[in-house]
Design a protein around this motif. Structure first.
Motif, PDB file in Angstrom:
ATOM      1  N   GLU A  87     -19.764  46.061  56.004  1.00 50.45           N
ATOM      2  CA  GLU A  87     -20.683  45.463  55.041  1.00 50.45           C
ATOM      3  C   GLU A  87     -21.531  46.539  54.376  1.00 50.45           C
ATOM      4  O   GLU A  87     -21.910  47.522  55.003  1.00 50.45           O
ATOM      5  CB  GLU A  87     -21.599  44.481  55.782  1.00 50.45           C
ATOM      6  CG  GLU A  87     -22.167  43.362  54.990  1.00 50.45           C
ATOM      7  CD  GLU A  87     -21.174  42.355  54.451  1.00 50.45           C
ATOM      8  OE1 GLU A  87     -21.525  41.744  53.440  1.00 50.45           O
ATOM      9  OE2 GLU A  87     -20.076  42.177  54.982  1.00 50.45           O
ATOM     10  N   ARG A 141     -19.818  47.079  64.697  1.00 43.66           N
ATOM     11  CA  ARG A 141     -20.455  46.080  63.836  1.00 43.66           C
ATOM     12  C   ARG A 141     -21.976  46.226  63.804  1.00 43.66           C
ATOM     13  O   ARG A 141     -22.699  45.267  63.584  1.00 43.66           O
ATOM     14  CB  ARG A 141     -20.051  44.664  64.229  1.00 43.66           C
ATOM     15  CG  ARG A 141     -18.564  44.435  64.085  1.00 43.66           C
ATOM     16  CD  ARG A 141     -18.178  43.033  64.450  1.00 43.66           C
ATOM     17  NE  ARG A 141     -16.740  42.870  64.325  1.00 43.66           N
ATOM     18  CZ  ARG A 141     -16.076  41.921  64.921  1.00 43.66           C
ATOM     19  NH1 ARG A 141     -16.689  41.041  65.665  1.00 43.66           N
ATOM     20  NH2 ARG A 141     -14.782  41.833  64.761  1.00 43.66           N
ATOM     21  N   ARG A 168     -20.818  39.061  53.598  1.00 42.04           N
ATOM     22  CA  ARG A 168     -21.883  38.634  54.512  1.00 42.04           C
ATOM     23  C   ARG A 168     -21.408  38.372  55.939  1.00 42.04           C
ATOM     24  O   ARG A 168     -21.984  37.551  56.644  1.00 42.04           O
ATOM     25  CB  ARG A 168     -22.603  37.407  53.979  1.00 42.04           C
ATOM     26  CG  ARG A 168     -23.210  37.600  52.624  1.00 42.04           C
ATOM     27  CD  ARG A 168     -24.666  37.390  52.711  1.00 42.04           C
ATOM     28  NE  ARG A 168     -25.250  37.602  51.385  1.00 42.04           N
ATOM     29  CZ  ARG A 168     -26.364  38.242  51.229  1.00 42.04           C
ATOM     30  NH1 ARG A 168     -26.990  38.711  52.244  1.00 42.04           N
ATOM     31  NH2 ARG A 168     -26.860  38.414  50.027  1.00 42.04           N
ATOM     32  N   THR A 169     -20.378  39.090  56.367  1.00 45.09           N
ATOM     33  CA  THR A 169     -19.952  39.007  57.760  1.00 45.09           C
ATOM     34  C   THR A 169     -19.455  40.378  58.198  1.00 45.09           C
ATOM     35  O   THR A 169     -18.799  41.085  57.427  1.00 45.09           O
ATOM     36  CB  THR A 169     -18.854  37.944  57.978  1.00 45.09           C
ATOM     37  OG1 THR A 169     -18.440  37.989  59.348  1.00 45.09           O
ATOM     38  CG2 THR A 169     -17.634  38.178  57.105  1.00 45.09           C
ATOM     39  N   SER A 170     -19.779  40.749  59.405  1.00 46.77           N
ATOM     40  CA  SER A 170     -19.280  42.012  59.937  1.00 46.77           C
ATOM     41  C   SER A 170     -17.947  41.817  60.646  1.00 46.77           C
ATOM     42  O   SER A 170     -17.413  42.740  61.243  1.00 46.77           O
ATOM     43  CB  SER A 170     -20.304  42.643  60.888  1.00 46.77           C
ATOM     44  OG  SER A 170     -20.564  41.776  61.966  1.00 46.77           O
ATOM     45  N   GLY A 171     -17.392  40.613  60.549  1.00 40.77           N
ATOM     46  CA  GLY A 171     -16.099  40.319  61.157  1.00 40.77           C
ATOM     47  C   GLY A 171     -14.924  40.784  60.303  1.00 40.77           C
ATOM     48  O   GLY A 171     -13.778  40.752  60.754  1.00 40.77           O
TER      49      GLY A 171
END
Length: 182
Positions: free
Chosen positions: A123, A93, A22-25
């Motif tokens: 993701e 992202r 749940r993060t595009s980092g």
């Protein structure tokens, strides 16, 4: 993908948890085209997948350009649900949604990237609705709707007759039961 609802495997196991965190980092990178597989942990509810998203990573040289999304109930026979070619991501992202032609009901989903280059994504999400026909049902008591008090007929200008007879309705004055039409 809802965190904890799927067991995820991938052609490259390193950082596979980044696929659904749940993060595009964070990002997962395949060695070669690669694949990602998501198997439901508990088959008590059937999720109808109707949409999926892919988010690009920070490495534009490894953006996927083509893939095939498949569904299976046994992991042996796979049905093609969606095929994409010539895809791109406008920025880093970026999350792009892709709709299926029809909702899919499978225990496993597999995203196979086409081509021979390494692929990196931040993701993957499988989205849709829970199939309520598979859920336990409970009887509910309908809530009565309170009656609406009738509006008295208009006494200001114009005729108050209508096709329904006297007492309100659409009048020649452009009003319905004394209220202006909009």
């Amino acid at each position: 993908m809802p965190v904890g609802n799927y067991d995820v495997t991938a052609s490259t196991a390193d950082k596979k948890d980044a696929i659904f965190d749940r993060t595009s980092g964070t990002a997962w990178t395949s060695k070669g085209a690669g694949w990602i597989e998501a198997a439901k942990k508990a088959p008590t509810m059937i999720d109808a997948v109707s949409l999926y998203t892919l988010s690009s990573s920070t490495d534009a040289t490894k953006d996927p350009t083509g893939w095939i999304l498949k569904g299976s109930n046994d992991g042996l026979v796979w049905v093609t649900l969606d095929t994409r070619e010539g895809q791109g991501f406008a920025w880093r992202r970026q999350t792009r949604p892709f709709a299926l032609k029809a909702p899919a009901y499978y225990a496993k989903y597999r995203l196979e990237f086409t081509g021979t280059n390494d692929v990196s994504i931040a993701e993957l999400e499988l989205l849709g609705a829970t199939d309520v026909s598979a859920a336990p049902t409970t009887a509910s008591t309908p809530v009565p709707t309170p009656p609406v008090a009738p509006t008295p007929p208009s006494t200001s200008g114009g005729s108050t007759s209508s096709a329904g007879g006297a007492g309100g309705g659409l009048a020649d004055s452009g009003k319905l039961d004394g209220r202006p039409l909009r």
